[in-house]
Design a protein around this motif. Structure first.
Motif, PDB file in Angstrom:
ATOM      1  N   ARG A  16      39.342  39.807  50.372  1.00  0.00           N
ATOM      2  CA  ARG A  16      40.523  38.962  50.341  1.00  0.00           C
ATOM      3  C   ARG A  16      40.419  37.951  49.212  1.00  0.00           C
ATOM      4  NH1 ARG A  16      42.990  34.332  53.866  1.00  0.00           N
ATOM      5  NH2 ARG A  16      45.182  34.932  53.892  1.00  0.00           N
ATOM      6  N   HIS A 147      45.052  41.220  57.222  1.00  0.00           N
ATOM      7  CA  HIS A 147      44.941  39.923  56.557  1.00  0.00           C
ATOM      8  C   HIS A 147      46.242  39.146  56.580  1.00  0.00           C
ATOM      9  CE1 HIS A 147      41.031  40.321  53.996  1.00  0.00           C
ATOM     10  NE2 HIS A 147      40.822  40.434  55.298  1.00  0.00           N
ATOM     11  N   SER A 161      44.313  45.344  55.238  1.00  0.00           N
ATOM     12  CA  SER A 161      43.482  45.171  54.044  1.00  0.00           C
ATOM     13  C   SER A 161      42.367  46.203  53.975  1.00  0.00           C
ATOM     14  CB  SER A 161      42.876  43.766  54.033  1.00  0.00           C
ATOM     15  OG  SER A 161      41.928  43.618  55.083  1.00  0.00           O
ATOM     16  N   LYS A 182      48.518  46.038  47.897  1.00  0.00           N
ATOM     17  CA  LYS A 182      47.379  45.138  47.720  1.00  0.00           C
ATOM     18  C   LYS A 182      47.950  43.728  47.610  1.00  0.00           C
ATOM     19  CE  LYS A 182      43.180  44.384  45.016  1.00  0.00           C
ATOM     20  NZ  LYS A 182      42.391  44.808  43.824  1.00  0.00           N
TER      21      LYS A 182
END
Length: 305
Positions: A16, A147, A161, A182
């Motif tokens: 992340r 996420h 994610s 993404k």
């Protein structure tokens, strides 16, 4: 040596952070971990009686029934106590990554178990129906780390994610895989279940088919976090903490103000005028659309981890 669970948590945090680092050019570290699996007494999220500090915030929201502020962190979910001190909700100090509260008051979250807790490294979707006091596994346990989560049109939208894609579920149990993505954050139009925005390293990207496909990123403006609370009230916060409002679904923006405390860690719009944002030194609330902010909770920056 860190345990396997801690190592996996850190790897996910770094994934992340890799996206965030590309988006947050000012050097903001949105997610980090120390790699220490030892005594918790000196860690963020220790008991309030010993002087709790919190950092590494992944989500903020307001409970629809109790009106309380809830802050999802690397070490549990907290709410301000009687004197404004961070107070742990329940007894789980998991790493809460994706976090949102549905309109009916159900808490939805994802992330990783606390060090030493016997659970898969990825929690999948977990659910609480008692305002975060207790949690139960809902789906995708051990498979997915969401996420970003958004609840809209009686559906759960989640940025997976682990696999780099958007998932959508009508019941939180059975999921449909949508398009590759993404992203750092997602927001669903309150007027149209097929319109989904995401913040990426290239700027905002838009889907008009429910997240099955996304267009190219629009680099101006570069947003870190979004929340869409009404057809004419899409809020975004950029890497510097500047808050902007869009009345046309992200096609144009008007700056309303700046959140104190540096780079942002989370944002939620409670309604068209009330916002809550977490930065490097605090969780702040605005009741005038982002023009002015009041600190609700102190935060210790996680940038030195």
């Amino acid at each position: 040596m860190p345990s396997t669970t801690t190592t996996l948590r850190c790897r996910s945090a770094r994934r992340r952070t890799a996206v965030a680092a590309a988006v947050i050019t000012t050097g903001l570290l949105l997610t980090a971990c120390s790699g220490d699996d030892g005594d918790d007494s000196g860690r963020d999220g220790s008991d309030a009686s010993s002087g709790t500090t919190i950092s590494h915030i992944h989500g903020v929201d307001i409970g629809p029934s109790d009106g309380l502020l809830y802050v999802a962190t690397h070490d549990g979910i907290y709410t301000p106590g009687p004197k404004g001190e961070p107070r742990l909700v329940g007894d789980r100090k998991d790493d809460f990554m994706g976090f949102t509260i549905a309109a009916n008051g159900t808490f939805l979250a994802s992330g990783h178990p606390a060090p030493g807790r016997d659970a898969p490294a990825n929690l999948g979707l977990i659910e609480s129906t008692d305002a975060g006091k207790t949690w139960k596994d809902k789906s995708l346990t051990g498979e997915v780390d969401f996420h970003s989560l958004d609840h809209a049109h009686d559906k759960v939208y989640g940025y997976d994610s682990t696999n780099g894609l958007l998932r959508v579920s009508g019941d939180g149990v059975t999921w449909e895989k949508r398009g590759p993505l993404k992203a750092l954050d997602i927001a669903v139009s309150p007027a149209d279940p097929d319109t989904v925005l995401a913040t990426t390293e290239s700027g905002l990207t838009r889907s008009t088919d429910g997240g099955r496909t996304f267009g190219g990123g629009d680099a101006k403006p570069l947003m870190a976090f979004l929340d869409w609370t009404g057809p004419n009230a899409l809020y975004g916060i950029d890497p510097s903490g500047a808050v902007s409002l869009s009345a046309d679904g992200g096609k144009s923006w008007r700056k309303t103000g700046t959140v104190p405390g540096g780079g942002p860690q989370a944002l939620t719009a409670v309604d068209a005028r009330r916002l809550v944002a977490a930065t490097q030194d605090g969780v702040y609330e605005s009741t005038d659309g982002g023009r002015t902010f009041t600190k609700r909770l102190a935060v210790t920056s996680g940038g030195d981890h």
